[in-house]
Motif scaffolding. Structure first.
Motif, PDB file in Angstrom:
ATOM      1  N   TRP A 292       2.174  -2.909   8.044  1.00 10.54           N
ATOM      2  CA  TRP A 292       2.887  -1.808   8.683  1.00 10.54           C
ATOM      3  C   TRP A 292       4.344  -1.732   8.224  1.00 10.54           C
ATOM      4  O   TRP A 292       4.929  -0.660   8.170  1.00 10.54           O
ATOM      5  CB  TRP A 292       2.848  -1.967  10.201  1.00 10.54           C
ATOM      6  CG  TRP A 292       1.488  -1.814  10.790  1.00 10.54           C
ATOM      7  CD1 TRP A 292       0.595  -0.807  10.543  1.00 10.54           C
ATOM      8  CD2 TRP A 292       0.848  -2.698  11.706  1.00 10.54           C
ATOM      9  NE1 TRP A 292      -0.556  -1.000  11.268  1.00 10.54           N
ATOM     10  CE2 TRP A 292      -0.428  -2.153  11.996  1.00 10.54           C
ATOM     11  CE3 TRP A 292       1.217  -3.881  12.329  1.00 10.54           C
ATOM     12  CZ2 TRP A 292      -1.326  -2.766  12.872  1.00 10.54           C
ATOM     13  CZ3 TRP A 292       0.331  -4.501  13.196  1.00 10.54           C
ATOM     14  CH2 TRP A 292      -0.925  -3.943  13.457  1.00 10.54           C
ATOM     15  N   THR A 293       4.926  -2.898   7.912  1.00 13.54           N
ATOM     16  CA  THR A 293       6.330  -2.919   7.522  1.00 13.54           C
ATOM     17  C   THR A 293       6.584  -4.138   6.650  1.00 13.54           C
ATOM     18  O   THR A 293       5.840  -5.124   6.704  1.00 13.54           O
ATOM     19  CB  THR A 293       7.263  -2.963   8.749  1.00 13.54           C
ATOM     20  OG1 THR A 293       8.631  -2.878   8.329  1.00 13.54           O
ATOM     21  CG2 THR A 293       7.074  -4.244   9.558  1.00 13.54           C
ATOM     22  N   THR A 333       8.340  -2.483  15.148  1.00 18.17           N
ATOM     23  CA  THR A 333       7.328  -1.731  14.397  1.00 18.17           C
ATOM     24  C   THR A 333       5.957  -2.406  14.478  1.00 18.17           C
ATOM     25  O   THR A 333       4.932  -1.755  14.704  1.00 18.17           O
ATOM     26  CB  THR A 333       7.751  -1.610  12.927  1.00 18.17           C
ATOM     27  OG1 THR A 333       9.009  -0.936  12.844  1.00 18.17           O
ATOM     28  CG2 THR A 333       6.704  -0.850  12.112  1.00 18.17           C
ATOM     29  N   ASN A 337       2.621  -0.840  16.538  1.00 14.67           N
ATOM     30  CA  ASN A 337       1.375  -0.573  15.827  1.00 14.67           C
ATOM     31  C   ASN A 337       0.233  -1.439  16.330  1.00 14.67           C
ATOM     32  O   ASN A 337      -0.909  -0.986  16.422  1.00 14.67           O
ATOM     33  CB  ASN A 337       1.569  -0.788  14.322  1.00 14.67           C
ATOM     34  CG  ASN A 337       2.261   0.382  13.644  1.00 14.67           C
ATOM     35  OD1 ASN A 337       1.639   1.400  13.365  1.00 14.67           O
ATOM     36  ND2 ASN A 337       3.562   0.256  13.410  1.00 14.67           N
TER      37      ASN A 337
END
Length: 494
Positions: A292-293, A333, A337
């Motif tokens: 996701w990051t 983040t 998610n």
């Protein structure tokens, strides 16, 4: 004194002898590993096991018993070299094995007086684990940041495997396998609960494909592979990938269960050799399209990684430090998610004092992987606080399985939908309560560092823990604060 304690004390006496010979506790653990393996492999060929030999007779335990002096030392070296050339898991166990015990008389005493007199195969796994645990504790004293990553308290692992409700057809993965605690516990759970029910294919699956793991440190992976092998797990290729950074990429495989305690420490790093030939570590962000990051935080990377390893509806239990629950930026983040794309249903707040590494405040996060949808999959997060007003130490008050009985009862493994909170306004001391997704979304940065119980040590001097426990808790708090300030300083410098 129990038989287990006597054996542990005997092992320690040899550890001190070898320490005087210049052998570190970790090197001693490794030599014990080699010899224990050979002895237990020999035991497996005798009643009541009567299994086929897994070690060639000329290299086996009896061949060591027959020799003395220089002949024993030379033969021991030969045994390690030859077994390291064997195929499959056997070769992995002895790969690059070196005989560290230089004194033949000491080696003979270790073989005859410590190992040969015991029936190791008939002992519970915990007895053998007690020796490893004690040796790792001493290693932690030598290098306080070193041993925490190797050993997760077995009582905690037992409780986790109990609530995950493993099934014979599951595939279980640990991407930071350490000495194999989670994988062994998962295997033993199936053996205890399903042995009489397993058909031929399921028995083969349990032996060859039930568990898989990655371990970056080769010597630690060796301990793990040996433990699995002696528990009847014999797969080709070897189920443990040694010396491999599991975060480096997606292995392509998916598992129904992930159980793991990734190594402590915030930053991810890769080892390199500089121009002077010295080993250095460089901070790295893993550039993975399935994350996701991008972040240098090792724990956040592991959390993203285990999510990718799960099949749809796969279950995960992962040990994470507090900073994963509250850190902003990439942390927010990842949490956002995770709550949206998975069913994050349970959080166990662990007490301090149960890990070797000091200053560790950790939790176990339980979640299930789900298919894509617009709405958040997490409906309700149940939190069990085993930390507030709970005091444990490694020596005087270690964590016991009974200390987790109430959590397991509240978890309701067989039917999570029938959970009932023990906390209410009328029962403010209850350790088990639920938070709806909307409540979590309103918290700053999706902060999951949730607590509600009154800390009695802050209010009533009569409830203060013992001085040594209190001192350790203060030291843990200071260490945690120091780690956080160090991380902030490093980020500001960058």
């Amino acid at each position: 004194m129990t038989n287990s304690q006597q054996i542990v004390n005997k092992a320690w006496n040899f550890a001190h002898v070898l320490r005087d010979d210049g052998l570190s506790y970790m090197a001693y653990t490794e030599q014990i590993t080699f010899l224990l393996f050979l002895k237990m492999a020999d035991e497996q060929t005798k009643p009541p096991h009567n299994r086929k030999p897994i070690v060639p007779a000329k290299l086996g335990w009896q061949s060591l018993l027959k020799r003395d002096g220089d002949e024993l030392e030379i033969h021991y070296r030969h045994v390690l070299e030859e077994l390291g050339r064997q195929p499959g898991m056997l070769g992995e166990i002895f790969k690059k094995a070196r005989p560290e015990i230089q004194n033949p008389a000491t080696l003979k005493r270790l073989i005859v007086d410590l190992i040969d007199v015991e029936k190791w195969s008939s002992m519970q796994a915990d007895v053998k684990g007690d020796i490893y645990e004690g040796l790792l504790a001493k290693s932690a004293a030598e290098s306080p940041k070193g041993a925490g990553q190797y050993f997760t308290p077995r009582e905690l692992i037992k409780a986790i495997t109990d609530v995950v409700q493993l099934q014979p057809d599951d595939t279980v993965c640990d991407p930071a396998a350490g000495t194999g605690g989670f994988l062994l516990s998962a295997h033993d759970y199936i053996v205890r609960h399903f042995t009489k029910e397993l058909d031929k294919d399921q028995k083969k699956h349990l032996r060859t494909a039930f568990v898989k793991g990655w371990e970056l440190v080769p010597n630690t992976a060796r301990l793990c592979i040996m433990n699995l092998y002696l528990h009847g797990i014999n797969a080709d290729p070897c189920p443990i990938k040694s010396g491999v950074d599991s975060l480096a990429g997606d292995p392509g495989e998916r598992f129904s269960v992930v159980l793991t305690n990734p190594p402590f420490g915030k930053k991810s790093s890769i080892a390199i050799v500089n121009e002077e030939g010295d080993l250095e570590k460089e901070d790295t962000s893993y550039e993975r399209q399935d994350f996701w990051t991008s972040t240098k935080n090792k724990q956040l990377n592991f959390l993203q990684h285990v999510r990718t390893l799960l099949k749809i509806n796969g279950r995960c239990a992962i040990v994470v430090p507090d900073n994963v629950l509250f850190e902003g930026g990439a942390g927010e983040t990842v949490r956002r998610n995770l709550l949206q794309q998975c069913d994050v249903h349970t959080l166990l707040r662990l007490p301090t004092g149960i890990f070797y590494a000091q200053g560790v405040k950790a939790n176990v996060l339980f979640f299930d992987a789900k298919p894509a949808q617009e709405k958040a999959w997490t409906k309700k997060l149940w939190v069990y606080d085993l930390r507030t007003n709970m005091h444990f130490t490694q020596k005087t008050n270690p964590l016991k399985r009974a200390d987790l009985d109430d959590f397991v009862k509240c978890y309701k493994p067989k039917n999570r939908h029938r959970r009932k909170a023990t906390w209410s306004e009328e029962t403010p001391e209850g350790r088990w309560r639920a938070y709806d997704y909307d409540e979590l979304a309103k918290r700053d940065k999706f902060n999951l560092d949730i607590f509600w119980l009154r800390d009695k040590s802050l209010e009533d001097s009569d409830d203060l823990p013992e001085p040594d426990v209190l001192a350790q808790e203060i030291a843990d708090d200071l260490q945690t604060a120091l780690d956080q300030f160090t991380a902030i300083a490093a980020e500001l410098k960058e």
